[in-house]
Write a protein that holds these residues in place. Structure first.
Motif, short mmCIF file in Angstrom:
data_model
loop_
_atom_site.label_atom_id
_atom_site.label_comp_id
_atom_site.label_asym_id
_atom_site.label_seq_id
_atom_site.Cartn_x
_atom_site.Cartn_y
_atom_site.Cartn_z
N GLY A 176 0.79 -1.22 0.00
CA GLY A 176 0.00 0.00 0.00
C GLY A 176 0.82 1.27 0.00
O GLY A 176 0.35 2.31 0.48
N ALA A 177 2.02 1.23 -0.56
CA ALA A 177 2.87 2.42 -0.62
C ALA A 177 2.54 3.22 -1.87
O ALA A 177 2.66 2.72 -2.99
CB ALA A 177 4.35 2.02 -0.63
N PHE A 285 9.97 2.67 1.57
CA PHE A 285 10.72 1.60 0.89
C PHE A 285 10.69 0.30 1.67
O PHE A 285 11.22 -0.70 1.22
CB PHE A 285 12.18 2.02 0.69
N ARG A 286 10.10 0.33 2.88
CA ARG A 286 10.03 -0.89 3.68
C ARG A 286 8.72 -0.95 4.44
O ARG A 286 8.24 0.07 4.96
CB ARG A 286 11.19 -0.93 4.69
N LEU A 291 10.45 -5.08 1.06
CA LEU A 291 11.30 -3.94 0.74
C LEU A 291 11.25 -3.65 -0.75
O LEU A 291 10.99 -4.54 -1.57
CB LEU A 291 12.75 -4.22 1.16
N LEU A 292 11.51 -2.39 -1.10
CA LEU A 292 11.49 -1.95 -2.49
C LEU A 292 12.89 -1.51 -2.91
O LEU A 292 13.64 -0.93 -2.12
CB LEU A 292 10.52 -0.78 -2.66
N LEU A 293 13.20 -1.76 -4.19
CA LEU A 293 14.54 -1.50 -4.70
C LEU A 293 14.45 -1.04 -6.15
O LEU A 293 13.61 -1.51 -6.91
CB LEU A 293 15.38 -2.80 -4.60
N GLY A 294 15.33 -0.13 -6.54
CA GLY A 294 15.42 0.30 -7.93
C GLY A 294 14.16 1.01 -8.39
O GLY A 294 13.56 1.81 -7.67
N ASP A 295 13.75 0.73 -9.65
CA ASP A 295 12.59 1.41 -10.23
C ASP A 295 11.29 1.11 -9.50
O ASP A 295 10.30 1.83 -9.68
CB ASP A 295 12.44 1.03 -11.71
N TYR A 338 18.01 1.75 5.76
CA TYR A 338 17.99 1.62 4.30
C TYR A 338 16.87 2.47 3.73
O TYR A 338 17.07 3.23 2.76
CB TYR A 338 17.80 0.16 3.87
N ASP A 339 15.68 2.36 4.30
CA ASP A 339 14.54 3.15 3.85
C ASP A 339 14.89 4.63 3.87
O ASP A 339 14.71 5.34 2.86
CB ASP A 339 13.34 2.85 4.76
N ALA A 340 15.39 5.12 4.99
CA ALA A 340 15.67 6.55 5.14
C ALA A 340 16.80 7.01 4.22
O ALA A 340 16.70 8.05 3.56
CB ALA A 340 16.00 6.86 6.59
#
Length: 520
Positions: A176-177, A285-286, A291-295, A338-340
């Protein structure tokens, strides 16, 4: 979670692009069982052009991939600027205090081949033709529904799931981000790999940028005498989707260079593309084990390879943190850094991209200003040094991170100019083993405690109480005053700077970010 699960993995990485592959390499080097899935039928990739900048090359060295990149890519030592048909100056690319002084021009298919080869040293290849069709996140892990090439669906349980599948990320939607931002209006990029017939001789070390009214053209060399042509220009027909043909690209190149009679011979394999862009960033990002990464986390126009490089550095940042938390060395709060950190970095890159008038199509007033100002700017040592720091990504830092801390210096000089959160330069140093380079002492597999002056035995006694792997070194360097302690993260950024005798600062830092071993 009550679905039948027959397959349990440590990490599921969705997406086998460069960032997903880089993360898998990082995790597998740490002994984490990471599986990579991708809905594409196989590994065949279009030869998309890109530039890998110096800081990303350092990250790839940490993953054991740098030699492959150096063998495959072209070193780019100089960027020449041509404005309204006239060469107005150049930006020299070499940077000091690194094993990789210049960036590399390299195709994306080569990038992915190298990373996949490295990944296979510790486990199986990518599961091709396997689409993630459902992600459910819980407190202790996640479930991922995968549709196989045969059309069957299986559910994989995992401790962590990472979305590296691009702008339409299923993982991002599952947590839900929001993907905050907007579409770039009236901007398109037309791209072609070709051998040009024009007045500019092929020089494998030189990138040329041509700026003219309404068009900006970036020309990167590729092996064999060809050029990657990226042209940014207005978008009067947003519904037009087909790649540009040779005639259209010849007209664009002629407009940008001011040269008539330009002819282009497309390369084989053929690569042409027409793209539009969004400037977007995920609200977070988390979310727990996701977790989310890249595009999947951030997206912008592909100018100068900034998306690729930011994604690779994000994988470099996330890999050691996820491994440390998974192995129980560190609290889960480490993943929040990592998120921040990555979100702050992405926002900075996005702001810079929107202000980068040198690679976006100018109107007549902007073009006149560029013609007047750019020659003076390129002759300014201060400006070109700052430009080199931005392009190389050496100027980016994590100073605002919770992971960056400083002990009390009580009025004495801190010295060195190196602050918590900064990347540690590859200085000349003398250690117990003799003279060498500082990066030779560092490792992506552990933290490094560096002391200028005497005494590391007490450091080893203190760090030995904690699960976090730390190696201590006594060094001498002109770049730091005696009596300095630097605790350097696996990704080469300073975590703690303190006086060498300030054991309280070191203990407080480790108490916060590492798990203390029983009986210690």
């Amino acid at each position: 979670m009550d679905h039948a699960i027959r397959d349990i993995r440590d990490v599921v990485v969705i997406g086998a692009g460069p960032t997903g592959l880089a993360l898998a390499v990082a995790l597998r080097r740490y002994g984490v069982d990471a599986v990579v899935v991708d809905k594409r039928a196989d590994s065949r990739q279009e030869p998309r052009a890109s530039v890998v900048w110096q800081r990303a090359l350092e990250a790839l060295r940490d993953l054991g991939c740098a030699d492959g990149f150096m063998a495959e890519g072209l070193p780019l030592a100089r960027g020449e600027f041509h404005v309204a048909g006239r060469c107005v100056g150049a930006q020299e690319m070499p940077m000091e205090d690194t094993a990789f002084p210049v960036p590399l021009g390299i195709e994306q298919d080569a990038i992915e081949t190298i990373l996949r080869g490295r990944m296979r040293l510790w486990g199986p290849d990518v599961e091709w033709g396997t689409e993630a069709v459902g992600v459910r996140v819980g407190e202790g892990g996640a479930e991922v529904d995968l549709r196989t090439p045969e059309g069957r669906t299986r559910t994989v349980g995992c401790r962590w799931v990472v979305g590296a599948e691009g702008s339409h990320s299923l993982v991002r939607k599952s947590i839900g981000a929001a993907f905050e931002g907007e579409r770039r209006v009236n901007l398109q990029c037309v791209q072609l790999n070709a051998v040009p017939e024009w007045s500019h001789p092929y020089r494998p070390e030189v990138t040329r940028i041509f700026i003219n009214h309404g068009v900006s053209l970036i020309c990167d060399p590729v092996p064999g005498g060809a050029i990657r042509l990226f042209a940014f220009l207005a978008d009067p027909d947003p519904g037009r989707q087909e790649p540009p043909g040779r005639a259209e690209m010849e007209e664009v190149v002629a407009r940008a260079t001011g040269e008539e009679g330009v002819r282009l011979r497309p390369t084989e394999p053929h690569w042409a593309n027409r793209a539009r862009f969004h400037d977007r960033i995920a609200a977070r990002f988390r979310s727990g084990p996701a977790l989310l990464l890249g595009d999947s986390a951030h997206l912008w126009a592909p100018i100068g390879g900034r998306g690729l490089n930011t994604g690779l550095l994000g994988a470099h940042n996330l890999g050691w943190k996820l491994a440390a938390v998974h192995h129980g060395w560190c609290p889960e709060a480490l993943l929040d850094t990592y998120d921040a950190e990555q979100r702050r970095t992405a926002l900075r890159v996005m702001r810079h991209m929107r202000r980068n008038i040198l690679e976006l199509p100018p109107d007549r007033r902007t073009l006149a200003a560029i013609r007047l100002i750019l020659p003076h700017v390129l002759r300014s040592e201060r400006f070109t040094r700052r430009g080199g720091e931005l392009l190389s990504d050496f100027g980016r830092n994590h100073r605002g991170s919770e992971l960056s801390a400083e002990g009390r210096f009580k009025g004495r000089s801190k010295g060195g100019g190196l602050r918590p959160g900064d990347r540690v330069p590859d200085w000349d140093v003398v250690s117990e083993t003799g003279p060498g380079r500082l990066h030779e002492l560092l490792s992506y597999q552990r933290w490094s405690a560096l002391v200028t002056g005497d005494g590391t035995a007490d450091l080893r006694r203190i760090t030995g109480r904690y699960a976090l792997p730390v190696a201590a070194f006594r060094i001498r360097t002109d770049a730091l005053p005696d009596g300095t302690l630097l605790l350097v993260r696996p990704d080469g950024h300073v975590g703690l700077r303190a006086r060498a005798t300030d054991r309280r600062a070191l203990t407080a830092y480790l108490d916060r970010w590492s798990v203390q071993l029983r009986g210690k």
